[in-house]
Design a protein around this motif. Structure first.
Motif, PDB file in Angstrom:
ATOM      1  N   MET A 532       0.828  -1.211   0.000  1.00 47.44           N
ATOM      2  CA  MET A 532       0.000   0.000   0.000  1.00 47.44           C
ATOM      3  C   MET A 532       0.857   1.253   0.000  1.00 47.44           C
ATOM      4  SD  MET A 532      -3.057  -0.645  -0.473  1.00 47.44           S
ATOM      5  CE  MET A 532      -3.454   1.098  -0.349  1.00 47.44           C
ATOM      6  N   SER A 533       1.984   1.204   0.702  1.00 48.05           N
ATOM      7  CA  SER A 533       2.893   2.350   0.701  1.00 48.05           C
ATOM      8  C   SER A 533       3.396   2.626  -0.715  1.00 48.05           C
ATOM      9  CB  SER A 533       4.070   2.070   1.637  1.00 48.05           C
ATOM     10  OG  SER A 533       5.002   3.124   1.588  1.00 48.05           O
ATOM     11  N   TYR A 534       3.795   1.542  -1.421  1.00 41.34           N
ATOM     12  CA  TYR A 534       4.247   1.701  -2.815  1.00 41.34           C
ATOM     13  C   TYR A 534       3.102   2.181  -3.699  1.00 41.34           C
ATOM     14  CZ  TYR A 534       4.757   0.264  -7.633  1.00 41.34           C
ATOM     15  OH  TYR A 534       4.736   0.257  -8.996  1.00 41.34           O
ATOM     16  N   PHE A 535       1.902   1.588  -3.518  1.00 49.51           N
ATOM     17  CA  PHE A 535       0.756   1.858  -4.381  1.00 49.51           C
ATOM     18  C   PHE A 535       0.343   3.329  -4.291  1.00 49.51           C
ATOM     19  CE2 PHE A 535      -3.696   1.385  -5.786  1.00 49.51           C
ATOM     20  CZ  PHE A 535      -3.500   0.631  -6.930  1.00 49.51           C
ATOM     21  N   ARG A 536       0.265   3.864  -3.053  1.00 48.81           N
ATOM     22  CA  ARG A 536      -0.119   5.271  -2.891  1.00 48.81           C
ATOM     23  C   ARG A 536       0.915   6.206  -3.529  1.00 48.81           C
ATOM     24  NH1 ARG A 536      -1.506   3.626   2.592  1.00 48.81           N
ATOM     25  NH2 ARG A 536      -3.784   3.499   2.806  1.00 48.81           N
ATOM     26  N   ASN A 537       2.186   5.901  -3.295  1.00 53.83           N
ATOM     27  CA  ASN A 537       3.244   6.748  -3.863  1.00 53.83           C
ATOM     28  C   ASN A 537       3.235   6.722  -5.397  1.00 53.83           C
ATOM     29  OD1 ASN A 537       4.375   7.747  -1.486  1.00 53.83           O
ATOM     30  ND2 ASN A 537       5.619   5.904  -1.193  1.00 53.83           N
ATOM     31  N   ARG A 538       2.884   5.577  -5.935  1.00 50.21           N
ATOM     32  CA  ARG A 538       2.893   5.417  -7.406  1.00 50.21           C
ATOM     33  C   ARG A 538       1.934   6.396  -8.075  1.00 50.21           C
ATOM     34  NH1 ARG A 538       3.557   2.110 -11.857  1.00 50.21           N
ATOM     35  NH2 ARG A 538       1.696   1.496 -13.012  1.00 50.21           N
ATOM     36  N   TYR A 539       0.791   6.658  -7.445  1.00 49.40           N
ATOM     37  CA  TYR A 539      -0.239   7.500  -8.075  1.00 49.40           C
ATOM     38  C   TYR A 539      -0.337   8.877  -7.423  1.00 49.40           C
ATOM     39  CZ  TYR A 539      -1.667   3.051 -10.090  1.00 49.40           C
ATOM     40  OH  TYR A 539      -1.687   1.848 -10.755  1.00 49.40           O
ATOM     41  N   GLN A 540       0.699   9.279  -6.706  1.00 52.50           N
ATOM     42  CA  GLN A 540       0.633  10.513  -5.923  1.00 52.50           C
ATOM     43  C   GLN A 540       0.685  11.776  -6.779  1.00 52.50           C
ATOM     44  OE1 GLN A 540       3.705  10.788  -2.957  1.00 52.50           O
ATOM     45  NE2 GLN A 540       2.518  12.165  -1.674  1.00 52.50           N
ATOM     46  N   SER A 541       1.488  11.789  -7.829  1.00 53.42           N
ATOM     47  CA  SER A 541       1.674  12.998  -8.638  1.00 53.42           C
ATOM     48  C   SER A 541       0.361  13.447  -9.259  1.00 53.42           C
ATOM     49  CB  SER A 541       2.693  12.745  -9.742  1.00 53.42           C
ATOM     50  OG  SER A 541       3.935  12.390  -9.205  1.00 53.42           O
ATOM     51  N   THR A 542       0.195  14.769  -9.384  1.00 54.70           N
ATOM     52  CA  THR A 542      -1.054  15.345  -9.877  1.00 54.70           C
ATOM     53  C   THR A 542      -1.390  14.867 -11.286  1.00 54.70           C
ATOM     54  OG1 THR A 542      -0.626  17.320  -8.554  1.00 54.70           O
ATOM     55  CG2 THR A 542      -2.269  17.512 -10.307  1.00 54.70           C
ATOM     56  N   ASN A 543      -0.372  14.848 -12.147  1.00 58.04           N
ATOM     57  CA  ASN A 543      -0.619  14.505 -13.553  1.00 58.04           C
ATOM     58  C   ASN A 543      -0.238  13.061 -13.885  1.00 58.04           C
ATOM     59  OD1 ASN A 543       2.116  14.862 -13.240  1.00 58.04           O
ATOM     60  ND2 ASN A 543       2.422  15.666 -15.313  1.00 58.04           N
ATOM     61  N   ILE A 544      -0.199  12.191 -12.880  1.00 56.90           N
ATOM     62  CA  ILE A 544       0.284  10.833 -13.097  1.00 56.90           C
ATOM     63  C   ILE A 544      -0.566  10.070 -14.098  1.00 56.90           C
ATOM     64  CG2 ILE A 544      -1.040   9.839 -11.191  1.00 56.90           C
ATOM     65  CD1 ILE A 544       2.508   8.859 -12.368  1.00 56.90           C
ATOM     66  N   MET A 545      -1.868  10.393 -14.173  1.00 55.84           N
ATOM     67  CA  MET A 545      -2.733   9.649 -15.076  1.00 55.84           C
ATOM     68  C   MET A 545      -2.483   9.993 -16.541  1.00 55.84           C
ATOM     69  SD  MET A 545      -3.875   7.793 -12.824  1.00 55.84           S
ATOM     70  CE  MET A 545      -4.782   6.690 -13.907  1.00 55.84           C
ATOM     71  N   ASP A 546      -1.721  11.059 -16.774  1.00 55.66           N
ATOM     72  CA  ASP A 546      -1.285  11.319 -18.153  1.00 55.66           C
ATOM     73  C   ASP A 546      -0.391  10.189 -18.647  1.00 55.66           C
ATOM     74  OD1 ASP A 546      -2.629  13.716 -18.169  1.00 55.66           O
ATOM     75  OD2 ASP A 546      -0.859  14.935 -17.722  1.00 55.66           O
ATOM     76  N   PHE A 547       0.279   9.545 -17.706  1.00 55.01           N
ATOM     77  CA  PHE A 547       1.209   8.469 -18.047  1.00 55.01           C
ATOM     78  C   PHE A 547       0.613   7.080 -17.820  1.00 55.01           C
ATOM     79  CE2 PHE A 547       3.553  12.178 -16.556  1.00 55.01           C
ATOM     80  CZ  PHE A 547       4.404  12.411 -17.624  1.00 55.01           C
ATOM     81  N   LEU A 548      -0.295   6.995 -16.828  1.00 52.11           N
ATOM     82  CA  LEU A 548      -0.845   5.693 -16.457  1.00 52.11           C
ATOM     83  C   LEU A 548      -2.317   5.552 -16.820  1.00 52.11           C
ATOM     84  CD1 LEU A 548       0.815   5.267 -12.924  1.00 52.11           C
ATOM     85  CD2 LEU A 548       1.664   4.519 -15.153  1.00 52.11           C
ATOM     86  N   GLY A 549      -2.748   6.297 -17.815  1.00 53.83           N
ATOM     87  CA  GLY A 549      -4.161   6.258 -18.234  1.00 53.83           C
ATOM     88  C   GLY A 549      -4.617   4.877 -18.647  1.00 53.83           C
ATOM     89  N   ASP A 550      -3.706   4.064 -19.174  1.00 57.28           N
ATOM     90  CA  ASP A 550      -4.080   2.705 -19.606  1.00 57.28           C
ATOM     91  C   ASP A 550      -4.441   1.800 -18.440  1.00 57.28           C
ATOM     92  OD1 ASP A 550      -3.623   3.483 -22.186  1.00 57.28           O
ATOM     93  OD2 ASP A 550      -1.647   2.522 -22.358  1.00 57.28           O
ATOM     94  N   GLU A 551      -4.147   2.245 -17.215  1.00 61.75           N
ATOM     95  CA  GLU A 551      -4.431   1.407 -16.046  1.00 61.75           C
ATOM     96  C   GLU A 551      -5.799   1.700 -15.431  1.00 61.75           C
ATOM     97  OE1 GLU A 551       0.134   0.579 -14.483  1.00 61.75           O
ATOM     98  OE2 GLU A 551      -1.261   1.705 -13.220  1.00 61.75           O
ATOM     99  N   VAL A 552      -6.516   2.713 -15.942  1.00 62.93           N
ATOM    100  CA  VAL A 552      -7.803   3.109 -15.331  1.00 62.93           C
ATOM    101  C   VAL A 552      -8.801   1.963 -15.332  1.00 62.93           C
ATOM    102  CG1 VAL A 552      -9.802   4.624 -15.557  1.00 62.93           C
ATOM    103  CG2 VAL A 552      -7.499   5.559 -15.858  1.00 62.93           C
ATOM    104  N   GLU A 553      -9.021   1.357 -16.478  1.00 62.83           N
ATOM    105  CA  GLU A 553     -10.007   0.273 -16.568  1.00 62.83           C
ATOM    106  C   GLU A 553      -9.587  -0.953 -15.766  1.00 62.83           C
ATOM    107  OE1 GLU A 553     -13.053   0.492 -17.747  1.00 62.83           O
ATOM    108  OE2 GLU A 553     -12.586   2.602 -18.138  1.00 62.83           O
ATOM    109  N   PRO A 554      -8.326  -1.382 -15.850  1.00 63.07           N
ATOM    110  CA  PRO A 554      -7.922  -2.522 -15.001  1.00 63.07           C
ATOM    111  C   PRO A 554      -8.105  -2.244 -13.511  1.00 63.07           C
ATOM    112  CG  PRO A 554      -6.301  -2.188 -16.721  1.00 63.07           C
ATOM    113  CD  PRO A 554      -7.255  -1.033 -16.803  1.00 63.07           C
TER     114      PRO A 554
END
Length: 596
Positions: A532-554
């Protein structure tokens, strides 16, 4: 002029009682001019006064250096020098530190009378040696004009040591005609250099000493280097490598194959000490000299910075002159960094058995010499394997280099093969190798640069597109594997730490969600907390979904699986962790909505 001939010339000059000219010894820095003349004069029991012109900016500076040197001779008058020394010493005690200083500086303060008395009184038994003419900041013509006074007025023998190739002054040649009659170019025979380099102090094993000398003579004839300091440094590094093998009782100790270590020591010493290449530039030569060839052959000097131009010259004048390897990391570290690591040496030696060298390896790993028969055979073998799709290349940089390398030699006629046929066959080979040999996308200095050859640009585009796609697939699988290992606790927290470098690379796919969910449910609570510590940090940045948008549906699918599990579970620590995971997924989903 070799040293034996030069000795005869200098002896003849010193026999002249009323010389009308100076004699000059010309040679590059570090070639041993100073040592040669001092040893010769001492052998002949000829008294001399040595003056270095390094840094002199006025004739007063030269006078001060001459006057300072007089204190070390007995030809003027011991009593007078002693008396003046006491007198000046007494004056020095009266002066402050600011006003004090060297004997020459004090003499300047006292005036020119005492200084001139001693300079003009130098005995004719003495020969004057003026060294480092090229390092004087005073014009060379003014320096020679001053030196000429010792010849014309005092009839002293004068020997001038310099490296004339390092300067070019309009008035110099005219003044030189008045001052210097003969210019003797200083050249040591290779055999003489080798005897100096391999002194008794090195303590090399007898069984490789003679072979080492013969090898250095061969190298000096192939790669001229006159700087004794550089050569001595290289041989000292070589002897240290040999001794460390002796000390560690390595099976290769005393073997003649160790003689091949002389070349990389010699080459790196030239690059580092003579050519002024920095250690990071030279480090590139420990990996792949062929790619460096492609780099330097594709660009004109005007496009390169000074360091790269020097590296290109080093490659062309040193590295490509030999088939001996230069890619010894231990040699680079010792010569350029002063660090000798036996563990690194062992790794180098493990891959260094020339009896096992496959001919085509010369193409990718050895310096280029198109006239060498073995190298030509390597080219032919490699091309046959390319045509038959049997030559395996591991990464995109190597693949592009291989193609551009052959293209260059076929186009220039260095290797005989029909160009159009080669281009068709190699295009098919490139596609095949990427799809079948697991060719990865590895950074290469040429792969993303535009080549003047349309065909090579086409190959570059194919390689970049296909290997990037293949590499992304491999990277996704690797990240998924690391994440599961982390939840299983087989590598502690290290797995999650290793994933931070890939935090902005999308690797959570729909097929992977089921595996991730089951691994999470089975994980112990400590691993769940680390996850959970890793998971929260992974998506912390404001614009992170610009890079990880393909993960939204999964992640939505993962959220649904957690909802189902929460409904069917009772309050517990595991239930608490599930709720934390669900909250994190809701936050990520909201961030995705806001981002759109």
């Amino acid at each position: 002029m070799n040293t034996d001939e030069l000795k005869t010339v200098i002896k003849g000059y010193l026999s002249i009682t009323k010389p009308m000219y100076a004699t000059m010894i010309n040679g590059p820095w570090g070639c041993g001019k100073t040592t040669f003349i001092k040893e010769l004069l001492e052998e002949e029991k000829q008294k001399y006064l040595y003056i270095s012109l390094y840094g002199v900016s006025s004739t007063s500076d030269i006078e001060n250096k001459v006057f300072t040197s007089i204190s070390s001779i007995d030809g003027v008058s011991n009593d007078e020098v002693s008396s003046v020394g006491k007198f000046i010493g007494g004056i020095t005690n009266l002066l402050s530190d600011t006003n004090g200083g060297s004997v020459g500086a004090i003499a300047t303060t006292l005036g020119g009378t005492i200084k001139s008395r001693f300079i003009n009184g130098i005995s004719k038994d003495y020969c004057l040696i003026f060294d480092d003419l090229e390092r004087s900041t005073l014009s060379k013509s003014d320096v020679l004009a001053y030196i000429n006074s010792f010849i014309e007025q005092q009839k002293l023998n004068v020997v001038i040591l310099c490296a004339e190739d390092t300067f070019d002054e309009p008035k110099y040649k005219k003044e030189k005609e008045k001052t210097v009659l003969f210019t003797n170019n200083f050249i040591r025979k290779e055999e003489s250099i080798v005897e100096i380099a391999f002194s008794d102090e090195l303590n090399l094993p007898v069984d490789i000493l003679e072979g080492s000398k013969i090898e250095l003579i061969r190298l000096l004839k192939n790669i001229p280097c006159s700087n004794l300091r550089t050569i001595n440094y290289a041989i000292n590094c070589y002897s240290r490598l040999v001794r460390i093998l002796e000390e560690n009782k390595h099976e290769l100790k005393g073997e003649e194959c160790l003689i091949n270590l002389i070349f990389p020591c010699f080459a790196y010493a030239i690059g580092y000490k003579d050519m002024g290449l920095d250690s990071s530039t030279l480090e590139a030569f420990t990996t792949d000299t062929t790619s460096l060839y492609m780099k330097y052959s594709k660009k004109d000097k005007e496009e390169l910075d000074e360091q790269t131009i020097n590296a290109k010259i080093f490659y062309e004048t040193v590295v490509t002159k030999e088939h001996n390897q230069i890619d010894f990391l231990v040699v680079y570290k010792l010569v350029c960094l002063g660090h000798l690591d036996y563990s690194v040496f062992k790794k180098d030696l493990t891959r260094w058995d020339k009896s096992d060298v496959i001919l085509e390896n010369f193409v990718l790993s050895f310096p280029i010499n198109v006239r060498d028969q073995v190298f030509q055979e390597g080219l032919e073998n490699t091309l046959n394997k390319i045509i038959n799709k049997e030559f395996i290349v591991g990464n995109s940089g190597e693949l592009y280099k291989l193609v551009s390398y052959f293209h260059y030699f076929i186009k220039t006629g260095a290797f005989n093969y029909e160009l159009e046929m080669f281009e068709n066959e190699v295009t098919e080979y490139v596609n095949y190798s990427i799809e079948n040999y697991g060719c990865t996308n590895e950074y290469d200095p040429f792969i993303n640069s535009r080549d003047s050859e349309p065909f090579l640009n086409k190959i570059s585009e194919i390689i970049t597109a296909k290997t990037t796609h293949a590499t992304n697939i491999n990277l996704v699988e690797e990240c998924q594997h690391i994440l599961i290992k982390g939840l299983e606790g087989t590598d502690g927290d290290n797995s999650f730490k290793n994933l931070y470098n890939n935090s902005i690379f999308p690797f959570i796919t729909e097929p992977f969600v089921d595996i991730l969910f089951e691994s999470y449910i089975c994980a112990d609570n400590n691993m769940k907390s680390s996850f959970m510590s890793y998971f929260r940090n992974r998506y912390q940045s404001t614009n992170i979904m610009d890079f990880l948008g393909d993960e939204v549906e999964p992640l939505k699918k993962l959220s649904d699986l957690i909802d189902t599990k929460l409904k069917n579970s009772s309050p517990s620590l595991s239930h608490y962790h599930l709720k934390q995971f669900k909250a994190a997924l809701v936050s990520i989903n909201n961030k995705s909505i806001n981002n759109n």
